[in-house]
Design a protein around this motif. Sequence first.
Motif, PDB file in Angstrom:
ATOM      1  N   UNK A 153      14.554 100.944 -19.488  1.00 29.48           N
ATOM      2  CA  UNK A 153      15.766 101.079 -18.675  1.00 29.48           C
ATOM      3  C   UNK A 153      16.969 101.548 -19.483  1.00 29.48           C
ATOM      4  N   UNK A 154      16.708 102.502 -20.378  1.00 29.71           N
ATOM      5  CA  UNK A 154      17.792 103.128 -21.135  1.00 29.71           C
ATOM      6  C   UNK A 154      17.704 104.649 -20.963  1.00 29.71           C
ATOM      7  N   UNK A 155      17.836 105.124 -19.718  1.00 30.75           N
ATOM      8  CA  UNK A 155      17.622 106.553 -19.454  1.00 30.75           C
ATOM      9  C   UNK A 155      18.629 107.459 -20.150  1.00 30.75           C
ATOM     10  N   UNK A 156      19.884 107.015 -20.266  1.00 33.80           N
ATOM     11  CA  UNK A 156      20.887 107.862 -20.910  1.00 33.80           C
ATOM     12  C   UNK A 156      20.539 108.101 -22.370  1.00 33.80           C
ATOM     13  N   UNK A 157      20.077 107.033 -23.053  1.00 32.35           N
ATOM     14  CA  UNK A 157      19.683 107.200 -24.449  1.00 32.35           C
ATOM     15  C   UNK A 157      18.468 108.111 -24.569  1.00 32.35           C
ATOM     16  N   UNK A 158      17.528 107.984 -23.624  1.00 29.87           N
ATOM     17  CA  UNK A 158      16.345 108.844 -23.637  1.00 29.87           C
ATOM     18  C   UNK A 158      16.740 110.306 -23.481  1.00 29.87           C
ATOM     19  N   UNK A 159      17.649 110.585 -22.561  1.00 28.02           N
ATOM     20  CA  UNK A 159      18.101 111.962 -22.350  1.00 28.02           C
ATOM     21  C   UNK A 159      18.811 112.487 -23.593  1.00 28.02           C
ATOM     22  N   UNK A 160      19.583 111.630 -24.246  1.00 21.00           N
ATOM     23  CA  UNK A 160      20.267 112.042 -25.479  1.00 21.00           C
ATOM     24  C   UNK A 160      19.261 112.415 -26.566  1.00 21.00           C
ATOM     25  N   UNK A 161      18.186 111.623 -26.706  1.00 23.90           N
ATOM     26  CA  UNK A 161      17.134 111.927 -27.688  1.00 23.90           C
ATOM     27  C   UNK A 161      16.493 113.275 -27.375  1.00 23.90           C
ATOM     28  N   UNK A 162      16.210 113.507 -26.112  1.00 22.70           N
ATOM     29  CA  UNK A 162      15.541 114.747 -25.718  1.00 22.70           C
ATOM     30  C   UNK A 162      16.451 115.954 -25.850  1.00 22.70           C
ATOM     31  N   UNK A 163      17.724 115.777 -25.540  1.00 25.71           N
ATOM     32  CA  UNK A 163      18.660 116.894 -25.712  1.00 25.71           C
ATOM     33  C   UNK A 163      18.784 117.280 -27.176  1.00 25.71           C
ATOM     34  N   UNK A 164      18.813 116.278 -28.059  1.00 25.17           N
ATOM     35  CA  UNK A 164      18.833 116.560 -29.493  1.00 25.17           C
ATOM     36  C   UNK A 164      17.555 117.282 -29.911  1.00 25.17           C
ATOM     37  N   UNK A 165      16.446 116.887 -29.321  1.00 23.33           N
ATOM     38  CA  UNK A 165      15.164 117.513 -29.663  1.00 23.33           C
ATOM     39  C   UNK A 165      15.111 118.970 -29.213  1.00 23.33           C
ATOM     40  N   UNK A 166      15.783 119.293 -28.117  1.00 25.40           N
ATOM     41  CA  UNK A 166      15.817 120.696 -27.689  1.00 25.40           C
ATOM     42  C   UNK A 166      16.573 121.556 -28.703  1.00 25.40           C
ATOM     43  N   UNK A 167      17.467 120.925 -29.464  1.00 21.84           N
ATOM     44  CA  UNK A 167      18.186 121.684 -30.491  1.00 21.84           C
ATOM     45  C   UNK A 167      17.374 121.840 -31.764  1.00 21.84           C
ATOM     46  N   UNK A 168      16.560 120.824 -32.090  1.00 20.57           N
ATOM     47  CA  UNK A 168      15.778 120.891 -33.326  1.00 20.57           C
ATOM     48  C   UNK A 168      14.384 121.493 -33.112  1.00 20.57           C
ATOM     49  N   UNK A 169      13.839 121.345 -31.911  1.00 24.05           N
ATOM     50  CA  UNK A 169      12.493 121.836 -31.620  1.00 24.05           C
ATOM     51  C   UNK A 169      12.486 122.566 -30.279  1.00 24.05           C
ATOM     52  N   UNK A 170      13.464 123.443 -30.119  1.00 30.90           N
ATOM     53  CA  UNK A 170      13.677 124.105 -28.837  1.00 30.90           C
ATOM     54  C   UNK A 170      12.632 125.108 -28.433  1.00 30.90           C
ATOM     55  N   UNK A 171      11.709 125.438 -29.324  1.00 30.14           N
ATOM     56  CA  UNK A 171      10.652 126.403 -28.963  1.00 30.14           C
ATOM     57  C   UNK A 171       9.426 125.721 -28.374  1.00 30.14           C
ATOM     58  N   UNK A 172       9.448 124.397 -28.289  1.00 26.10           N
ATOM     59  CA  UNK A 172       8.297 123.660 -27.762  1.00 26.10           C
ATOM     60  C   UNK A 172       8.490 123.391 -26.272  1.00 26.10           C
ATOM     61  N   UNK A 173       7.612 123.906 -25.418  1.00 28.55           N
ATOM     62  CA  UNK A 173       7.774 123.669 -23.980  1.00 28.55           C
ATOM     63  C   UNK A 173       7.714 122.201 -23.598  1.00 28.55           C
ATOM     64  N   UNK A 174       6.939 121.393 -24.340  1.00 24.26           N
ATOM     65  CA  UNK A 174       6.813 119.976 -24.005  1.00 24.26           C
ATOM     66  C   UNK A 174       8.145 119.245 -24.099  1.00 24.26           C
ATOM     67  N   UNK A 175       9.023 119.705 -24.993  1.00 22.32           N
ATOM     68  CA  UNK A 175      10.331 119.083 -25.153  1.00 22.32           C
ATOM     69  C   UNK A 175      11.182 119.316 -23.904  1.00 22.32           C
ATOM     70  N   UNK A 176      11.205 120.552 -23.415  1.00 23.41           N
ATOM     71  CA  UNK A 176      11.998 120.877 -22.227  1.00 23.41           C
ATOM     72  C   UNK A 176      11.391 120.236 -20.984  1.00 23.41           C
ATOM     73  N   UNK A 177      10.078 120.153 -20.925  1.00 27.34           N
ATOM     74  CA  UNK A 177       9.423 119.507 -19.793  1.00 27.34           C
ATOM     75  C   UNK A 177       9.773 118.026 -19.737  1.00 27.34           C
ATOM     76  N   UNK A 178       9.738 117.360 -20.898  1.00 31.06           N
ATOM     77  CA  UNK A 178      10.078 115.936 -20.944  1.00 31.06           C
ATOM     78  C   UNK A 178      11.535 115.710 -20.548  1.00 31.06           C
ATOM     79  N   UNK A 179      12.418 116.598 -20.988  1.00 28.33           N
ATOM     80  CA  UNK A 179      13.826 116.489 -20.594  1.00 28.33           C
ATOM     81  C   UNK A 179      13.962 116.684 -19.086  1.00 28.33           C
TER      82      UNK A 179
END
Length: 572
Positions: free
Chosen positions: A340-366
């Motif tokens: 039940x910490x969705x905002x933190x999860x989204x923050x982790x995934x948004x950061x991951x799109x910057x560091x691993x933005x070529x991976x489709x799984x990252x954008x799908x999870x976001x």
Amino acid sequence: MIRNLLLTASVLALTGAVAMPVQAQSAAGAYLAGRHAAVRSDFAESAKYYGEALALDPKNPEFLESTVLALLSLGDIDRALPLARIMAASDQPGQIAYLVTTAGMAQEENYAGLIEQSADEGGIGPWVDGLVKAWAHVGVGDMTAAITQFDDLSKEAGMQGFVLYHKALALASVGDYEGAEAIFASNQAGSAGQTRRGVIARAEILGQLGRNEQALALLTDSFGASSDPELDGLVAALQGEGQVAFTQIPDAKAGIAEVFFTFAAVLRNESAGDYYVLLYSRIARYLRPDHIDDLLLTADLLENIGQYELAIEELQDVPADNPAYHAAELGRAAALRRSNKPEQAIEVLQQLTRSHGTLPSVHSALGDALRAQDNFKAAIKSYDRAIELTPESNPQRWVLYYARGIAEERSGNGEASERDFRAALKINPDQPQVLNYLGYSLVEQGRNLDEALNMIERAVAASPDSGYIVDSLGWVLYRLGRYEEAVDQMERAVELVAVDPVVNDHLGDVYWSVGRQREAEFQWRRALSFVDPEDTDSEADPDRMRRKLEVGLDAVLAEEGAEPLSKASAEK
């Protein structure tokens, strides 16, 4: 007396229990508190309370074993080890003692002790004991004894492939790559050799033999268009001029860690229970902290038993420069969402799109995380990017179209939603979830009901035990005016998902349509009792259910401007 006090002090130091005046304590009370914590899988609390009980009664074998088990579950094997050795020296040491003392000897590279222990009566189990003994022979440099041990184990029915897989790894660990490849090439390694780790191990072995093209073909055959940093790194190494290193099992200790990891994976597949599997994965992690696959497994097990913070702690151990960093961060985001910490999860995934933005799984999870927060517009953009990055040859593209279609449907764009669902079905024509979702959407819109029925019937055929899909079939039959047929399907749906408010509400409507008014009213009341006011995603409409109880379904339909059931039925 003095000896008992010293033993008590030792136990307190080992378990971390807090000493209190004896008269204020109760060993039974502390033990019961430990059991209560253990039932909740709160390993830190259970270790604390069991430790307190053990400090008060150091000779109690049940307290001793419970404390060791709690510490092992927590992953604190260094603290569990001295207590396990006390257990091992007793008349009835038990499996938990063998697990922990085996881990301790492997960590100390006491291979002679492992060979001797696995010959004792009892032990962990014949397969684990046998493979640990084989790897211990590797550890002392006696490959002849090791091969004999592997071969003897492989003669027993049940896990020949598993044993020969370890034999291949053992041969590779001492440089016999030809012997290792012979086992893989003949398919003797069985399903273990076809796992991700097995395929990567074989590719590295082929690289050691200079058969890089064969290794590249193996990776393509096994993983297709799928890609991630670890695979990309291996492919680059195989395409280069240098020799590929064999990294999977560098030594005997790593081999023993692999025994516990592969057994954990086998037990997981056999639904042995996440808690039991965790004990094996904890030992593998203890022996080989850099075993990222085991770390991910351990975190997943912890998440599944509700220990989200422990799971997150595990995942945070993966450094940013590790090829599996993105997988760990995806896992961390999932654990944050489940806690039940969705905002933190989204923050982790948004950061991951910057560091691993070529991976489709990252954008799908976001996209999934944003969709769960009803941020459909942003979710659609994330799915757009995931689809752009996924090759058209990848058969898993249907998942992205399906997810985006749901977001579009929820945002009110029915035309785009239907287009995506049909794109998903073009890739995977018999996918039951997509067939059901599109079919149900068409039913709710009152369009193409015959096509919707065909889709949902195919979905039921593919997934006959899904209550929600069976509900869709009953509902489309109801909407087509085939009320008697709808009854059987809706009753079956309620059997499969007994406490779902929407399914129970549907059954009430179907009962009303065939003149079973009392039963209909019972189902609407039942549906109302299952409505969760906190569930904003539910399709349940409690106000409509109450209105049906007041005036009946025909009157409600008339108020909504729809035809009463009796008239619709007569026209059929």
